[in-house]
Design a protein around this motif. Structure first.
Motif, PDB file in Angstrom:
ATOM      1  N   THR A  43      -5.993  -4.990  12.466  1.00  0.00           N
ATOM      2  CA  THR A  43      -5.086  -3.998  13.059  1.00  0.00           C
ATOM      3  C   THR A  43      -5.757  -2.641  13.169  1.00  0.00           C
ATOM      4  O   THR A  43      -5.720  -2.005  14.228  1.00  0.00           O
ATOM      5  N   THR A  44      -6.370  -2.178  12.083  1.00  0.00           N
ATOM      6  CA  THR A  44      -7.006  -0.850  12.113  1.00  0.00           C
ATOM      7  C   THR A  44      -8.176  -0.822  13.095  1.00  0.00           C
ATOM      8  O   THR A  44      -8.395   0.178  13.777  1.00  0.00           O
ATOM      9  N   ARG A  45      -8.924  -1.919  13.176  1.00  0.00           N
ATOM     10  CA  ARG A  45     -10.049  -1.962  14.119  1.00  0.00           C
ATOM     11  C   ARG A  45      -9.542  -1.852  15.559  1.00  0.00           C
ATOM     12  O   ARG A  45     -10.059  -1.068  16.352  1.00  0.00           O
ATOM     13  N   ILE A  46      -8.513  -2.612  15.902  1.00  0.00           N
ATOM     14  CA  ILE A  46      -7.984  -2.583  17.273  1.00  0.00           C
ATOM     15  C   ILE A  46      -7.395  -1.214  17.611  1.00  0.00           C
ATOM     16  O   ILE A  46      -7.550  -0.719  18.728  1.00  0.00           O
ATOM     17  N   LEU A  47      -6.751  -0.582  16.620  1.00  0.00           N
ATOM     18  CA  LEU A  47      -6.130   0.731  16.859  1.00  0.00           C
ATOM     19  C   LEU A  47      -7.129   1.887  16.748  1.00  0.00           C
ATOM     20  O   LEU A  47      -6.793   3.022  17.072  1.00  0.00           O
ATOM     21  N   GLY A  48      -8.347   1.597  16.265  1.00  0.00           N
ATOM     22  CA  GLY A  48      -9.353   2.653  16.115  1.00  0.00           C
ATOM     23  C   GLY A  48      -9.131   3.516  14.889  1.00  0.00           C
ATOM     24  O   GLY A  48      -9.509   4.685  14.854  1.00  0.00           O
ATOM     25  N   LEU A  49      -8.528   2.943  13.854  1.00  0.00           N
ATOM     26  CA  LEU A  49      -8.242   3.682  12.620  1.00  0.00           C
ATOM     27  C   LEU A  49      -9.241   3.313  11.526  1.00  0.00           C
ATOM     28  O   LEU A  49      -9.793   2.216  11.543  1.00  0.00           O
ATOM     29  N   PRO A  50      -9.454   4.200  10.556  1.00  0.00           N
ATOM     30  CA  PRO A  50     -10.349   3.862   9.448  1.00  0.00           C
ATOM     31  C   PRO A  50      -9.720   2.789   8.554  1.00  0.00           C
ATOM     32  O   PRO A  50      -8.500   2.713   8.430  1.00  0.00           O
ATOM     33  N   TYR A  51     -10.553   1.975   7.957  1.00  0.00           N
ATOM     34  CA  TYR A  51     -10.099   0.929   7.038  1.00  0.00           C
ATOM     35  C   TYR A  51     -10.636   1.225   5.644  1.00  0.00           C
ATOM     36  O   TYR A  51     -11.835   1.388   5.463  1.00  0.00           O
ATOM     37  N   THR A  52      -9.738   1.310   4.636  1.00  0.00           N
ATOM     38  CA  THR A  52     -10.158   1.500   3.247  1.00  0.00           C
ATOM     39  C   THR A  52      -9.876   0.268   2.400  1.00  0.00           C
ATOM     40  O   THR A  52     -10.556   0.034   1.409  1.00  0.00           O
ATOM     41  N   GLY A  53      -8.841  -0.495   2.767  1.00  0.00           N
ATOM     42  CA  GLY A  53      -8.483  -1.687   2.006  1.00  0.00           C
ATOM     43  C   GLY A  53      -7.669  -1.408   0.758  1.00  0.00           C
ATOM     44  O   GLY A  53      -7.511  -2.291  -0.082  1.00  0.00           O
ATOM     45  N   PHE A  54      -7.115  -0.207   0.619  1.00  0.00           N
ATOM     46  CA  PHE A  54      -6.367   0.154  -0.580  1.00  0.00           C
ATOM     47  C   PHE A  54      -4.863   0.165  -0.353  1.00  0.00           C
ATOM     48  O   PHE A  54      -4.391   0.541   0.721  1.00  0.00           O
ATOM     49  N   TYR A  55      -4.141  -0.241  -1.393  1.00  0.00           N
ATOM     50  CA  TYR A  55      -2.699  -0.044  -1.505  1.00  0.00           C
ATOM     51  C   TYR A  55      -2.533   1.058  -2.533  1.00  0.00           C
ATOM     52  O   TYR A  55      -3.059   0.960  -3.643  1.00  0.00           O
ATOM     53  N   THR A  56      -1.816   2.131  -2.188  1.00  0.00           N
ATOM     54  CA  THR A  56      -1.592   3.228  -3.123  1.00  0.00           C
ATOM     55  C   THR A  56      -0.110   3.550  -3.158  1.00  0.00           C
ATOM     56  O   THR A  56       0.546   3.629  -2.119  1.00  0.00           O
ATOM     57  N   GLN A  57       0.396   3.730  -4.368  1.00  0.00           N
ATOM     58  CA  GLN A  57       1.787   4.133  -4.553  1.00  0.00           C
ATOM     59  C   GLN A  57       1.816   5.374  -5.437  1.00  0.00           C
ATOM     60  O   GLN A  57       1.171   5.419  -6.473  1.00  0.00           O
ATOM     61  N   PRO A 104      -4.027  -2.274  22.226  1.00  0.00           N
ATOM     62  CA  PRO A 104      -3.651  -1.382  21.125  1.00  0.00           C
ATOM     63  C   PRO A 104      -2.149  -1.066  21.106  1.00  0.00           C
ATOM     64  O   PRO A 104      -1.542  -0.987  20.041  1.00  0.00           O
ATOM     65  N   TRP A 105      -1.543  -0.896  22.294  1.00  0.00           N
ATOM     66  CA  TRP A 105      -0.113  -0.601  22.357  1.00  0.00           C
ATOM     67  C   TRP A 105       0.699  -1.760  21.776  1.00  0.00           C
ATOM     68  O   TRP A 105       1.601  -1.557  20.968  1.00  0.00           O
ATOM     69  N   ILE A 106       0.359  -3.001  22.160  1.00  0.00           N
ATOM     70  CA  ILE A 106       1.062  -4.182  21.656  1.00  0.00           C
ATOM     71  C   ILE A 106       0.853  -4.334  20.153  1.00  0.00           C
ATOM     72  O   ILE A 106       1.803  -4.575  19.398  1.00  0.00           O
ATOM     73  N   ILE A 107      -0.391  -4.174  19.699  1.00  0.00           N
ATOM     74  CA  ILE A 107      -0.707  -4.317  18.274  1.00  0.00           C
ATOM     75  C   ILE A 107       0.014  -3.243  17.456  1.00  0.00           C
ATOM     76  O   ILE A 107       0.533  -3.521  16.365  1.00  0.00           O
ATOM     77  N   ALA A 108       0.082  -2.014  17.961  1.00  0.00           N
ATOM     78  CA  ALA A 108       0.796  -0.946  17.254  1.00  0.00           C
ATOM     79  C   ALA A 108       2.272  -1.305  17.103  1.00  0.00           C
ATOM     80  O   ALA A 108       2.870  -1.088  16.036  1.00  0.00           O
ATOM     81  N   ARG A 109       2.868  -1.828  18.157  1.00  0.00           N
ATOM     82  CA  ARG A 109       4.286  -2.239  18.095  1.00  0.00           C
ATOM     83  C   ARG A 109       4.479  -3.377  17.097  1.00  0.00           C
ATOM     84  O   ARG A 109       5.421  -3.358  16.304  1.00  0.00           O
ATOM     85  N   ILE A 110       3.622  -4.371  17.155  1.00  0.00           N
ATOM     86  CA  ILE A 110       3.722  -5.498  16.223  1.00  0.00           C
ATOM     87  C   ILE A 110       3.508  -5.014  14.790  1.00  0.00           C
ATOM     88  O   ILE A 110       4.230  -5.410  13.873  1.00  0.00           O
ATOM     89  N   SER A 111       2.522  -4.145  14.584  1.00  0.00           N
ATOM     90  CA  SER A 111       2.240  -3.597  13.262  1.00  0.00           C
ATOM     91  C   SER A 111       3.453  -2.851  12.709  1.00  0.00           C
ATOM     92  O   SER A 111       3.785  -2.976  11.528  1.00  0.00           O
ATOM     93  N   GLY A 112       4.111  -2.081  13.574  1.00  0.00           N
ATOM     94  CA  GLY A 112       5.315  -1.369  13.150  1.00  0.00           C
ATOM     95  C   GLY A 112       6.412  -2.329  12.724  1.00  0.00           C
ATOM     96  O   GLY A 112       7.079  -2.130  11.704  1.00  0.00           O
ATOM     97  N   PHE A 113       6.614  -3.396  13.501  1.00  0.00           N
ATOM     98  CA  PHE A 113       7.614  -4.395  13.157  1.00  0.00           C
ATOM     99  C   PHE A 113       7.265  -5.080  11.835  1.00  0.00           C
ATOM    100  O   PHE A 113       8.124  -5.265  10.970  1.00  0.00           O
ATOM    101  N   VAL A 114       5.997  -5.481  11.675  1.00  0.00           N
ATOM    102  CA  VAL A 114       5.558  -6.157  10.449  1.00  0.00           C
ATOM    103  C   VAL A 114       5.749  -5.240   9.237  1.00  0.00           C
ATOM    104  O   VAL A 114       6.216  -5.683   8.179  1.00  0.00           O
ATOM    105  N   ALA A 115       5.402  -3.957   9.385  1.00  0.00           N
ATOM    106  CA  ALA A 115       5.565  -3.001   8.282  1.00  0.00           C
ATOM    107  C   ALA A 115       7.040  -2.856   7.908  1.00  0.00           C
ATOM    108  O   ALA A 115       7.399  -2.878   6.724  1.00  0.00           O
TER     109      ALA A 115
END
Length: 181
Positions: A43-57, A104-115
């Protein structure tokens, strides 16, 4: 475990970083199921975002929680409405990223739904144990022990004691065995 249907298991303690501060704590791990990490990485690669692989709370006392993954952010406020009930407001934000185009538009929408769907499932799992949490120390099988991640509960109780002018809390914390189910 708290989230058997969504997270499946608690991360090993060696893969967890905690920060305890006077008015907040944080919990960070990069231990996730491979399918989750791979999905976030794609998802981050397709959207052009950095990837860290961390979950932070982050838990900001008394009732504000922020959660961050590379693919979304969540903010939760819990407001007590009685000694045994509460009201929760949740906001989930999912980025579009700098890349443009149909994919990217489709993936962003799907990512939002999944989140949003994932957050809803996790919050329902949380709700299933609220009655036990409200019982606090009464529900503990070990004297003075509330849960496995005792250090964050202790830090919050310490904050409450300071705010209420109460006595200092004991400094020893018993850690329960890992829950992997």
């Amino acid at each position: 475990c708290l989230h058997p249907k969504t997270f499946g298991h608690y991360p090993e303690e060696a893969n967890v970083a905690h920060e305890m501060h006077e008015s907040w704590t944080s919990f960070q791990t990069d231990e996730m199921d491979a399918w989750v990490k791979n999905g976030i990485r794609r998802t981050t690669r397709i959207l052009g975002l950095p990837y860290t692989g961390f979950y932070t709370q982050w838990h900001v006392y008394p009732n504000l929680v922020f959660i961050s993954l590379d693919s979304f952010r969540l903010m939760k406020v819990v407001v007590p409405t009685s000694p045994t009930t509460s009201w929760t407001m949740v906001r989930v934000c999912s980025p579009f990223g700098p890349r443009r185009g149909v994919l990217p538009w489709i993936i962003a929408r799907i990512s939002g739904f999944v989140a949003k769907d994932g957050a809803r499932k996790i919050l329902h799992e949380d709700a299933s144990i609220f009655a036990q949490v409200q019982r606090g120390l009464e529900a503990s099988t070990s004297p003075g022990v509330i849960g496995r991640r005792e250090e964050r509960v202790y830090a919050f109780q310490e904050w409450i004691a300071r705010r209420c002018g109460g006595p200092a809390l004991p400094s020893s914390i018993e850690v329960l065995p890992a829950c992997n189910g």
